[in-house]
Design an enzyme around this catalytic site. Structure first.
Site, mmCIF file in Angstrom:
data_model
loop_
_atom_site.group_PDB
_atom_site.id
_atom_site.type_symbol
_atom_site.label_atom_id
_atom_site.label_comp_id
_atom_site.label_asym_id
_atom_site.label_seq_id
_atom_site.Cartn_x
_atom_site.Cartn_y
_atom_site.Cartn_z
ATOM 1 N N SER A 87 12.273 0.339 -4.961
ATOM 2 C CA SER A 87 11.830 1.508 -5.730
ATOM 3 C C SER A 87 11.835 1.274 -7.235
ATOM 4 C CB SER A 87 12.715 2.715 -5.401
ATOM 5 O OG SER A 87 14.079 2.427 -5.651
ATOM 6 N N ASP A 137 17.074 9.087 -13.133
ATOM 7 C CA ASP A 137 17.582 9.837 -11.985
ATOM 8 C C ASP A 137 18.856 9.150 -11.477
ATOM 9 O OD1 ASP A 137 16.761 7.609 -10.557
ATOM 10 O OD2 ASP A 137 15.176 8.613 -9.444
ATOM 11 N N HIS A 147 17.529 5.114 -10.964
ATOM 12 C CA HIS A 147 16.493 4.339 -11.649
ATOM 13 C C HIS A 147 16.519 4.519 -13.162
ATOM 14 C CE1 HIS A 147 15.005 5.434 -7.565
ATOM 15 N NE2 HIS A 147 14.809 4.133 -7.524
#
Length: 368
Positions: free
Chosen positions: A40, A333, A336
């Site tokens: 991600s 977040d 990340h």
């Protein structure tokens, strides 16, 4: 930039009008493509097309990108920024699973990364749909066949030799596998920490060798960052104030020592290979330790938050609160980096010295 744009346009016209074979020199000089693999941290939207609990195609993700594209940050990923700096027009490497990523679109590179994916196929099982590195390499093989059909065998070989291949993998294998608190989704009950990292390295050796066998020559291997510093693991481990969680960081460091050895081993043993080891752990740890000197105000908490001391208990979502100035936060977040942090990392990987990226930086690698 204008000169580069002109050459890229000329290249596309060259492919369209007089065929691929006559354009290989032009391609190699002016348009090294970027093929991106990972999790991600670098996903450009592949998970949008999967049945998965791991998605970022909704606000406030992408709030500074112009739309929620599936990137797990407020703006751009590190490969996005590097591509812009190198002149990767007409845009970012498109996600492989997007139906429009075919034909001429793949000449600019492809993004295969997937939120929740890992080196080990078991990693990220909790999310359901995700692409492991094995699956991403399978998709690269499909792209290669498409290129052969579209451009021919010789041109495809040259494209693979000239392009940059970057792999950002390993963090999920710890966060969403070995350290995951629910045993059904973790290999921790079965393996010691040393056995787990050895299994990761053994698998990674096969995967990187396969990438080389497919024709990749310029390969960037990004190590695992200081995962104990992310808001999620700060919540889980509750370290002393102003400290990161020690065990996750130790696991990452142990893995990185083995990974650096693996990169050196493959560089020495695989013909014509140019492997580069990107020490993102060192860069991010420096940013967190000296965050004020980089212009940040918050280094331990998420900008997009809902619950927890560090905003790390619930992923960024539609009902989350967002900090007013994203440029002041190291983390977007619970997991990340923000666009501002990604910019710093990208700059140091592009132009940094051997303490950040070894043996050469990305700008030097691209110019080979």
């Amino acid at each position: 930039m204008a000169s580069f744009s002109w050459h890229c346009l000329a290249l596309e016209l060259c492919f369209a009008i007089i065929g691929v074979g006559l354009c290989r020199v032009c391609y190699a000089r002016f348009y090294p493509a970027s093929f991106v693999f990972g999790d991600s941290l670098v996903d450009a939207g592949n998970n949008n097309f999967l049945i998965s609990l791991s998605k970022a195609n909704y606000l406030p993700n992408g709030i500074d990108f112009g739309m929620p594209s599936g990137r797990y940050t407020n703006g751009r990923t590190i490969p996005d920024i590097i591509g812009q700096e190198l002149g990767g027009l007409p845009g970012f490497s498109p996600p492989y699973l997007d139906p429009s990523t075919k034909g001429a679109a793949v000449l600019h590179g492809v993004n295969y990364a997937s939120g929740g994916g890992g080196i080990l196929n078991f990693t990220g099982k909790v999310f359901g749909g995700r692409l492991s590195l094995d699956a991403q390499l399978d998709n690269l093989a499909n792209t290669q066949q498409d290129l052969i059909t579209y451009a021919g065998m010789d041109a495809t070989r040259d494209i693979f030799h000239d392009s940059i291949f970057s792999i950002t993998m390993g963090a999920n294998d710890f966060i969403n596998n070995y350290l995951f608190p629910i045993k059904e989704f973790s290999l921790r009950p079965l393996l010691t920490p040393g056995q787990f990292t050895d299994a990761m390295i053994s698998k990674y050796r096969l995967q990187l060798t396969r990438l080389h066998e497919m024709g990749a020559r310029k390969i960037i291997v990004v190590n695992v960052g200081p995962i104990g510093c992310i808001p999620y693991l700060r919540e889980l481990y509750s370290p002393p104030a102003d400290e990161c969680a020690a065990q996750p960081n130790q696991l990452a460091q142990n893995f990185n020592v083995l990974l650096r050895g693996l990169v050196s081993e493959l560089s020495e043993n695989l013909p014509q290979a140019k492997f580069v080891y990107a020490d993102v752990y060192r860069i991010v740890a420096d940013i967190i330790q000296n965050y004020r000197s980089y212009g940040f105000e918050v280094a331990d908490s998420a900008c997009c938050f809902m619950l927890g001391k560090y905003g790390g208990l619930i992923p960024c979502g539609l009902t989350s609160k967002v900090c007013p100035d994203r440029s002041k936060y190291v983390f977007w977040d619970p997991y990340h980096p923000s666009d501002a942090t990604n910019q710093i990392i990208a700059k140091r990987l592009l132009d940094g010295g051997p303490e950040d990226i070894y043996p050469i930086n990305i700008r030097q690698l691209a110019s080979l």
